[in-house]
Design a protein around this motif. Sequence first.
Motif, short mmCIF file in Angstrom:
data_model
loop_
_atom_site.label_atom_id
_atom_site.label_comp_id
_atom_site.label_asym_id
_atom_site.label_seq_id
_atom_site.Cartn_x
_atom_site.Cartn_y
_atom_site.Cartn_z
N VAL A 255 9.05 13.10 -30.74
CA VAL A 255 7.89 12.55 -31.44
C VAL A 255 7.17 11.51 -30.58
CG1 VAL A 255 7.12 11.19 -33.44
CG2 VAL A 255 8.82 13.00 -33.74
N SER B 236 5.37 13.22 -27.67
CA SER B 236 4.23 14.01 -28.15
C SER B 236 3.07 13.10 -28.53
CB SER B 236 4.63 14.87 -29.35
OG SER B 236 5.60 15.82 -28.99
N TYR B 237 3.38 11.98 -29.15
CA TYR B 237 2.37 10.98 -29.51
C TYR B 237 1.71 10.41 -28.25
CZ TYR B 237 0.78 6.27 -30.92
OH TYR B 237 0.06 5.11 -31.11
N THR C 254 9.21 5.31 -33.18
CA THR C 254 9.61 6.71 -33.41
C THR C 254 11.10 6.90 -33.15
OG1 THR C 254 9.16 7.40 -31.13
CG2 THR C 254 7.30 7.45 -32.66
N ASN D 114 17.96 11.70 -35.67
CA ASN D 114 17.14 12.84 -36.06
C ASN D 114 17.63 13.48 -37.35
OD1 ASN D 114 15.42 12.71 -33.81
ND2 ASN D 114 16.91 13.82 -32.55
N TYR E 181 7.36 17.81 -34.03
CA TYR E 181 6.82 16.69 -33.25
C TYR E 181 5.35 16.81 -32.88
CZ TYR E 181 9.15 19.94 -29.94
OH TYR E 181 9.63 21.05 -29.31
N ILE F 235 3.08 15.62 -36.06
CA ILE F 235 3.16 14.18 -36.33
C ILE F 235 2.64 13.38 -35.13
CG2 ILE F 235 5.57 13.98 -35.57
CD1 ILE F 235 3.73 11.95 -38.34
N GLY F 236 2.82 13.90 -33.92
CA GLY F 236 2.26 13.22 -32.74
C GLY F 236 0.76 13.09 -32.85
#
Length: 321
Positions: free
Chosen positions: A18, A21-22, A81, A85, A234, A237-238
């Motif tokens: 996450v 990816s963000y 983040t 998990n 991911y 949400i990213g």
Amino acid sequence: MVNFSKTRKVVVIGTGFVGSSYAFALLNQGITNELVLIDLNRDKAEGEARDLNHGMPFGSPMKIRAGDYEECRDADLVVITAGANQAPGESRLDLVNKNAKIFKGIVNNIMEVGFNGIFVVATNPVDILSHVTLEVSGLPKERVIGSGTILDTARFRYLLSEYFQVDSRNVHGYIMGEHGDSELPVWSHVQIGGVPLDRYTNLMDETINKDMTNLFENVRDAAYHIIEQKGATYYGIGMGLARLTRAILHNENSIVTISTLVQGEYGLDDVYIGVPTIVNEYGVRQIVELQLTNTEQQQLRESAALLKEMTGKALEAIKEE
């Protein structure tokens, strides 16, 4: 390229799927101009920063580096983040105590260096961990935001757009409540091109329409399906976090379905829950109170009651440490 009048600094805590990816979405969209990655595994953070920097010639100018908690001192935004998990078959609420204890340590480390910006929490169960962050940090509620149902709402809009073959940017609707199993679709406020869904489709009651029921179940259970298929979610949400970051740093006064502390709105009190909210550079400006149907209001109350109970357990867990 975005022209910034001041340095806009974002610190990401956790460089797993996450967080990375963000960070990638921030670079692609040129939302900030200083990005710091922090992870328990310093090598992982260094590697992610190096990889992102190598894409700089194809994106917008940005300073990207790995760092430590000291970097939070002058950050505008700290996005968390990190955490355990969600395993296959595990609900978001199963993660409560495990991640609450992790968060207590993270937030204390951030506050010890004098952080005075805005927290954005993305780790699950996000509503509960946002409340934990509020309690541990001591910051005003306006400056502790959870990603809430921002992704659920995007999934809802996407699936509606696919069903009705209309651009998802012209489909409006909200998923409210817990980011999880007790969330609810606000059918009474779904619009396509400004036309209420019941008028657009001649549906008398979306709640008993088989196609619409299946559509919402696909929204609610999307994470379970994706986790079963590829191990984690991911990308969506990213991008959702990037959208929220833009709304904050660019002072947009945009309405997004984030998790925030309700204190009287919707007849609820003292619980973090996903609701439509106006967000700007100061964080939460105002909760938008929709006129819900009796059924929707009851579903929201039930979701809030569940969250309040689990939040109480999480807060007790961190006090016992």
